[in-house]
Write a protein that holds these residues in place. Structure first.
Motif, PDB file in Angstrom:
ATOM      1  N   SER A 189      22.638  -3.913  -9.748  1.00  0.00           N
ATOM      2  CA  SER A 189      23.869  -4.963  -9.643  1.00  0.00           C
ATOM      3  C   SER A 189      24.980  -4.184 -10.047  1.00  0.00           C
ATOM      4  O   SER A 189      26.223  -4.641  -9.498  1.00  0.00           O
ATOM      5  N   ASP A 190      25.177  -3.319 -11.063  1.00  0.00           N
ATOM      6  CA  ASP A 190      26.076  -2.579 -11.331  1.00  0.00           C
ATOM      7  C   ASP A 190      26.897  -1.880 -10.253  1.00  0.00           C
ATOM      8  O   ASP A 190      27.891  -2.115 -10.035  1.00  0.00           O
ATOM      9  N   VAL A 191      26.058  -1.292  -9.485  1.00  0.00           N
ATOM     10  CA  VAL A 191      26.599  -0.433  -8.406  1.00  0.00           C
ATOM     11  C   VAL A 191      27.223  -1.615  -7.242  1.00  0.00           C
ATOM     12  O   VAL A 191      28.360  -1.447  -6.782  1.00  0.00           O
ATOM     13  N   PHE A 192      26.583  -2.566  -7.149  1.00  0.00           N
ATOM     14  CA  PHE A 192      27.051  -3.537  -6.080  1.00  0.00           C
ATOM     15  C   PHE A 192      28.505  -4.301  -6.656  1.00  0.00           C
ATOM     16  O   PHE A 192      29.373  -4.416  -5.781  1.00  0.00           O
ATOM     17  N   LEU A 193      28.427  -4.532  -7.932  1.00  0.00           N
ATOM     18  CA  LEU A 193      29.661  -5.050  -8.787  1.00  0.00           C
ATOM     19  C   LEU A 193      30.962  -4.085  -8.490  1.00  0.00           C
ATOM     20  O   LEU A 193      31.950  -4.705  -8.137  1.00  0.00           O
ATOM     21  N   SER A 194      30.541  -2.692  -8.457  1.00  0.00           N
ATOM     22  CA  SER A 194      31.603  -1.851  -8.380  1.00  0.00           C
ATOM     23  C   SER A 194      32.046  -1.805  -7.129  1.00  0.00           C
ATOM     24  O   SER A 194      33.359  -1.403  -6.763  1.00  0.00           O
ATOM     25  N   MET A 195      31.431  -1.928  -6.108  1.00  0.00           N
ATOM     26  CA  MET A 195      31.497  -1.719  -4.778  1.00  0.00           C
ATOM     27  C   MET A 195      32.523  -2.772  -4.333  1.00  0.00           C
ATOM     28  O   MET A 195      33.351  -2.606  -3.416  1.00  0.00           O
ATOM     29  N   SER A 196      32.257  -3.931  -4.947  1.00  0.00           N
ATOM     30  CA  SER A 196      33.227  -5.167  -4.653  1.00  0.00           C
ATOM     31  C   SER A 196      34.602  -5.323  -5.291  1.00  0.00           C
ATOM     32  O   SER A 196      35.107  -6.202  -5.150  1.00  0.00           O
ATOM     33  N   THR A 197      34.724  -4.394  -6.194  1.00  0.00           N
ATOM     34  CA  THR A 197      35.831  -4.685  -7.439  1.00  0.00           C
ATOM     35  C   THR A 197      36.674  -3.558  -7.171  1.00  0.00           C
ATOM     36  O   THR A 197      36.168  -2.379  -7.433  1.00  0.00           O
ATOM     37  N   PHE A 198      37.868  -3.751  -6.741  1.00  0.00           N
ATOM     38  CA  PHE A 198      39.038  -2.669  -6.661  1.00  0.00           C
ATOM     39  C   PHE A 198      39.145  -1.793  -7.993  1.00  0.00           C
ATOM     40  O   PHE A 198      39.264  -2.288  -8.971  1.00  0.00           O
ATOM     41  N   ALA A 199      39.000  -0.454  -7.870  1.00  0.00           N
ATOM     42  CA  ALA A 199      38.984   0.527  -8.725  1.00  0.00           C
ATOM     43  C   ALA A 199      37.992   0.553 -10.054  1.00  0.00           C
ATOM     44  O   ALA A 199      38.345   1.103 -10.964  1.00  0.00           O
TER      45      ALA A 199
ATOM     46  N   PRO B  49      42.823  -2.844   6.888  1.00  0.00           N
ATOM     47  CA  PRO B  49      43.227  -2.659   5.820  1.00  0.00           C
ATOM     48  C   PRO B  49      41.995  -2.097   4.727  1.00  0.00           C
ATOM     49  O   PRO B  49      41.177  -2.165   5.154  1.00  0.00           O
ATOM     50  N   ASP B  50      42.220  -1.616   3.742  1.00  0.00           N
ATOM     51  CA  ASP B  50      41.456  -1.208   2.584  1.00  0.00           C
ATOM     52  C   ASP B  50      40.849  -2.602   2.007  1.00  0.00           C
ATOM     53  O   ASP B  50      41.730  -3.146   1.350  1.00  0.00           O
ATOM     54  N   TRP B  51      39.738  -2.996   2.493  1.00  0.00           N
ATOM     55  CA  TRP B  51      39.314  -4.445   2.234  1.00  0.00           C
ATOM     56  C   TRP B  51      39.339  -4.674   0.616  1.00  0.00           C
ATOM     57  O   TRP B  51      39.705  -5.761   0.015  1.00  0.00           O
ATOM     58  N   ARG B  52      38.958  -3.629  -0.357  1.00  0.00           N
ATOM     59  CA  ARG B  52      38.863  -3.867  -1.934  1.00  0.00           C
ATOM     60  C   ARG B  52      40.352  -3.955  -2.197  1.00  0.00           C
ATOM     61  O   ARG B  52      40.400  -4.773  -3.199  1.00  0.00           O
TER      62      ARG B  52
END
Length: 436
Positions: free
Chosen positions: A205-215, A420-423
């Motif tokens: 879940s930490d990986v998926f959270l990082s994928m969906s959160t800019f920076a 665009p860069d979606w993140r």
């Protein structure tokens, strides 16, 4: 009936009361159960056998949701995990409170809008979740309970209140991990046993959270020291294949997603040559990945086909993420469009014919691939298929936000001709995106 109003920031509550939260799910009269709980709450030392029964009723709901959430595990392993986790969470205030908050949140979310008790349950669930945030900082709980509570509370809150609220629990657990001195180098091969499933879930879940959160960079640096060809069952019967806790996501695929996300966040401080070199290493690693039939797990032929299709969907989503988010290829790239077509074709092979709960969680686990596919969809037909996929994941706030985000990506792409860069886009426009 008037709902009591405990201070959500207070910690002076006797959390043994949470062992006995209603309702009795065998009756339709949840109000009676709730009144009995309130009456007992004022006398915390008087724990009746009947109220203890309510505790078992709550565990029954938790058990049912967990059974479907771990639907990619063989049933015997699901039960083994849930039974062991029950004994673990009962040892701490955070564990007991998280189960109460998790169940109350789900119960409130799935009550009919016209049910007169729904607002009360929404309010109670919020109070319990706030209590849990306090307990992350004040309760000394075992690490598997800390991360298990974070996963549970984030999952429930994403549905009920959206991504921003849900991510608070991950931040709270991350603070505990950082202050504990725990190493952030994680060998996924050491997290195969049933006792490590909560941590494994947190890492995913930490990986998926990082994928969906800019920076946001993943908290852990992941490795997998055991070659896939040498996987053997652990003493409690688990194998790497059985531990695809998000349907179709193997340790190897997760590592690739994590490494891509970390490199995206370093892109601005690297030279072009350095970025190309690091990107090439990841692509070489991706080239070694292959889907494997999960034999020996007691699956039917339909389930095996569904598992294989899910693995391929995640592999194609990985290709899209690599080329669109890291290499910044446009959506018209032949490689990206080929991956998108594969996802659309394979989606029909996923089995949704089990129980409604199981079907729901299988669909929920594909929220990330559907979103990534949607960001590169260009035709009206492919966009609608991806939007249908996102919406099939559920009606919670997180899924509505995800749909709103991809629609905005499409608007910008169509207006400017440049994807665009979606993140970055969703961050600037305040549209939260989240995956389980």
């Amino acid at each position: 009936m008037t709902l009591p109003n405990p201070d959500p920031t207070a910690v002076e509550i006797d959390f043994s009361a949470l062992d006995a939260i209603p309702p009795d799910f065998t009756t339709s009269d949840g109000g009676v159960a709730w009144e009995r709980f309130v009456e007992w709450f004022e006398k915390p030392n008087e724990i009746s056998a009947e109220l203890r029964k309510f505790s078992e009723d709550w565990w029954g709901l938790y058990y049912s949701i967990g059974d479907s959430w771990f639907s990619s595990l063989p049933k015997v392993l699901r039960y083994q995990w849930l039974n062991r986790y029950k004994s673990r969470i009962s040892e701490s205030e955070l564990g007991r409170a998280s189960v109460a908050a998790f169940c109350a949140t789900h119960y409130a979310h799935y009550l009919d809008d016209k049910d007169p008790s729904r607002l009360e349950w929404i309010q109670k669930a919020e109070v319990y979740r706030n209590q849990c945030l306090t307990l992350f900082a004040t309760d000394v709980a075992p690490m598997d309970v800390v991360v298990g509570a974070a996963v549970d509370l984030r999952a429930a809150t994403l549905e009920a209140s959206g991504t921003v609220a849900g991510n608070l629990f991950f931040d709270a657990a991350a603070a505990v991990i950082k202050t504990s001195g725990m190493s952030t180098l994680v060998n996924l091969a050491t997290l195969e046993g049933v006792d490590f499933l909560a941590m494994r879930l947190y890492v995913y879940s930490d990986v998926f959270l990082s994928m969906s959160t800019f920076a946001r960079t993943p908290l852990f640096h992941l490795i997998n020291a055991t070659p896939p060809s040498s996987y053997t069952p652990t003493s409690d019967g688990f194998t790497a294949a059985a531990l695809r806790v998000h349907l179709g996501v193997s340790a190897e695929v997760l590592i690739a997603f994590s490494d891509i996300t970390a490199l995206i966040n370093k892109r601005d401080i690297l030279t072009t040559a350095e970025l190309d070199e690091e990107s090439s290493k990841i692509w070489k690693y991706i080239g070694t990945l292959e889907s494997r039939v999960s034999v020996g797990l007691g699956l039917t032929s339909v389930e095996l086909l569904s598992d294989l299709a899910a693995q391929e969907i995640w592999s194609q989503a990985l290709i899209i993420y690599y080329y669109s988010s890291l290499r910044r290829y446009g959506p018209l790239s032949s490689t990206i469009q080929a991956a998108l077509r594969q996802i659309l074709l394979l989606a029909d092979s996923i089995n949704h014919d089990e129980s409604p709960w199981t079907s729901f969680h299988i669909k929920l686990s594909l929220a990330c691939p559907w979103f990534l596919a949607a960001t590169v969809a260009v035709t009206p037909e492919s966009r609608q298929s991806c939007l249908d996929g996102i919406q099939s994941c559920g009606d919670g706030i997180v899924h509505r936000d995800n749909a709103r985000a991809v629609k905005r990506v499409w608007e910008v792409t169509d207006e400017t001709g440049i994807p665009p860069d979606w993140r970055e886009l969703v961050m600037k426009e305040g549209i939260p995106v989240g995956f389980m």
